[in-house]
Design an enzyme around this catalytic site. Structure first.
Site, PDB file in Angstrom:
ATOM      1  N   ASN A  54     -16.578 -36.876   6.700  1.00  0.00           N
ATOM      2  CA  ASN A  54     -18.081 -37.333   6.292  1.00  0.00           C
ATOM      3  C   ASN A  54     -18.304 -36.677   4.831  1.00  0.00           C
ATOM      4  OD1 ASN A  54     -20.809 -37.703   5.876  1.00  0.00           O
ATOM      5  ND2 ASN A  54     -21.288 -36.913   8.099  1.00  0.00           N
ATOM      6  N   GLU A 101     -26.727 -39.766   3.469  1.00  0.00           N
ATOM      7  CA  GLU A 101     -25.629 -39.548   4.091  1.00  0.00           C
ATOM      8  C   GLU A 101     -25.181 -40.676   4.732  1.00  0.00           C
ATOM      9  OE1 GLU A 101     -26.206 -37.568   8.022  1.00  0.00           O
ATOM     10  OE2 GLU A 101     -24.143 -36.917   7.970  1.00  0.00           O
ATOM     11  N   LYS A 138     -18.285 -32.615   4.575  1.00  0.00           N
ATOM     12  CA  LYS A 138     -19.137 -31.988   5.218  1.00  0.00           C
ATOM     13  C   LYS A 138     -18.437 -30.850   5.957  1.00  0.00           C
ATOM     14  CE  LYS A 138     -22.940 -33.244   8.521  1.00  0.00           C
ATOM     15  NZ  LYS A 138     -23.786 -34.260   9.340  1.00  0.00           N
ATOM     16  N   ASN A 169     -29.196 -37.873   8.022  1.00  0.00           N
ATOM     17  CA  ASN A 169     -29.753 -38.724   9.021  1.00  0.00           C
ATOM     18  C   ASN A 169     -30.136 -37.935  10.220  1.00  0.00           C
ATOM     19  OD1 ASN A 169     -28.197 -41.991   9.173  1.00  0.00           O
ATOM     20  ND2 ASN A 169     -27.558 -40.234   7.685  1.00  0.00           N
ATOM     21  N   GLU A 186     -20.123 -36.684  15.917  1.00  0.00           N
ATOM     22  CA  GLU A 186     -19.579 -36.317  14.370  1.00  0.00           C
ATOM     23  C   GLU A 186     -18.325 -35.211  14.885  1.00  0.00           C
ATOM     24  OE1 GLU A 186     -21.631 -35.239  11.155  1.00  0.00           O
ATOM     25  OE2 GLU A 186     -23.589 -35.663  12.014  1.00  0.00           O
ATOM     26  N   CYS A 230     -26.705 -33.275   5.378  1.00  0.00           N
ATOM     27  CA  CYS A 230     -27.415 -33.316   6.584  1.00  0.00           C
ATOM     28  C   CYS A 230     -27.398 -31.982   7.185  1.00  0.00           C
ATOM     29  CB  CYS A 230     -27.135 -34.353   7.540  1.00  0.00           C
ATOM     30  SG  CYS A 230     -28.380 -34.546   8.716  1.00  0.00           S
TER      31      CYS A 230
HETATM   32  N1  CDV Z   1     -26.427 -36.185  10.691  1.00  0.00           N
HETATM   33  C1  CDV Z   1     -26.632 -34.809  11.105  1.00  0.00           C
HETATM   34  O1  CDV Z   1     -26.006 -33.776  10.845  1.00  0.00           O
HETATM   35  N2  CDV Z   1     -27.717 -34.496  12.027  1.00  0.00           N
HETATM   36  C2  CDV Z   1     -28.379 -33.392  12.486  1.00  0.00           C
HETATM   37  C3  CDV Z   1     -28.689 -33.873  13.885  1.00  0.00           C
HETATM   38  C4  CDV Z   1     -27.921 -34.032  14.939  1.00  0.00           C
HETATM   39  C5  CDV Z   1     -29.251 -32.367  14.449  1.00  0.00           C
HETATM   40  C6  CDV Z   1     -29.109 -32.594  11.598  1.00  0.00           C
HETATM   41  O2  CDV Z   1     -28.913 -31.575  11.533  1.00  0.00           O
HETATM   42  O3  CDV Z   1     -30.080 -33.370  11.209  1.00  0.00           O
END
Ligand code: CDV
Length: 305
Positions: A110, A47, A127, A197, A146, A172
């Site tokens: 995203n 990501e 996303k 991330n 975000e 993510c």
């Molecule tokens: N980049 C993300 O979506 N990170 C989230 C954190 C904030 C919990 C994740 O679900 O890994």
């Protein structure tokens, strides 16, 4: 004949706040070449692979925020990656912050794209599950904005025909939601590509910090098994601008077993031969959707938030 994709998860180590796109892309090209040496057909990057994870910083000025976004893809910075991959006949996917005008409105997404072996973008995913918060929260050691910087996808999940199979993407936080995998599987996806991330420290529930790696693999493995699909999870890892990001990039078989897993928190390539026909091991059996699913009684799934 098997429908096997030799898949590389190209984990990336931290990207500094002032690291130019050209430097991140040079690192991606180096990872692509390592994967190519091992015969990869597909390379999956994390990501927001082109920059530092900027939602950790509160930025007041919208013009400043937009400097983290790409207005075209490919663009001058990413052209070397597209060119090198096309020259080697390798497909790839990566995440980035996308600024696009839609119906006269500027949208910030995203985004993850899948590029086929001829250099064509064959899938663009925005996303769905945006975590974090929209306003500055001074009590946090770092922000997760975000919800401030990105628009949530108005669409959802879809698989595409690519590389001789059916592939889908998620980003993510999506990987923690069972709906992500089920929506993709119902659209026929045989493999889900998911960059992430993930800070080790989760400020609203620090008592779960020691479970971050466990919850990562639990989500990837459960999603793979319950839907009989390959799942490729790829981290941006290591200490990025003082924020520790978990690694644990992994390629998970449709049985839910981790086939290969990253060992470092740095730029690292892991490879697995992903036979798409193995999805039938699960989908023709315990999770034979046509035979066993009961959507008529799952009414709360879409009726209730
Ligand atoms: N980049 C993300 O979506 N990170 C989230 C954190 C904030 C919990 C994740 O679900 O890994």
């Amino acid at each position: 004949m098997t429908r096997s994709i030799r898949t590389a998860a190209a984990q990336m180590g931290p990207i500094a706040r002032d690291e130019p796109r050209a430097s991140a892309v040079a690192r991606m090209v180096a990872l692509l070449e390592q994967a190519a040496e091992q015969g990869a057909n597909l390379v999956v990057f994390p990501e927001l692979a082109l920059t530092s994870f900027f939602p950790r910083w509160y930025i007041d000025d919208p013009a400043q925020v937009d400097t983290w976004f790409e207005r075209a893809m490919p663009n001058a910075a990413t052209q070397p990656l597209f060119e090198r991959a096309r020259a080697m006949g390798i497909a790839f996917s990566f995440g980035y912050a996308e600024l696009v005008e839609q119906d006269g409105i500027l949208r910030h997404y995203n985004t993850a794209i899948l590029v086929d072996a001829t250099g064509q973008i064959v899938d663009r995913y925005h996303k769905v599950h945006l975590p974090g918060h929209a306003e500055h929260e001074a009590w946090r050691p770092f922000q997760h904005l975000e919800k401030r910087y990105f628009d949530p996808s108005p669409h959802g999940f879809a698989a595409v025909d690519a590389l001789g199979g059916r592939l889908g993407q998620a980003i993510c936080n999506d990987r923690r939601w069972p709906e992500t995998y089920r929506e993709l599987a119902l659209d026929g996806a045989e493999m889900a590509l998911i960059g992430y991330n993930t800070p080790r420290h989760y400020p609203p529930a620090p008592e779960h910090d020691h479970l971050q790696d466990f919850h990562n693999h639990l989500s990837l493995q459960a999603g793979a098994y319950a839907n009989g699909m390959w799942v490729v999870g790829v981290a941006k890892a290591g200490v990025e601008e003082g924020c520790e990001l978990i690694g644990g990039s992994a390629i998970v078989a449709p049985t839910g077993e981790i086939v290969v897993q990253a060992k470092t928190l740095e730029d690292e390539v892991i490879i697995a031969d992903c036979d798409l026909d193995r999805c039938a091991e699960i989908r023709a059996n315990i999770f034979d959707f046509a035979k066993h699913r009961r959507p008529e009684v799952y009414t709360r799934l879409t009726a209730q938030k």
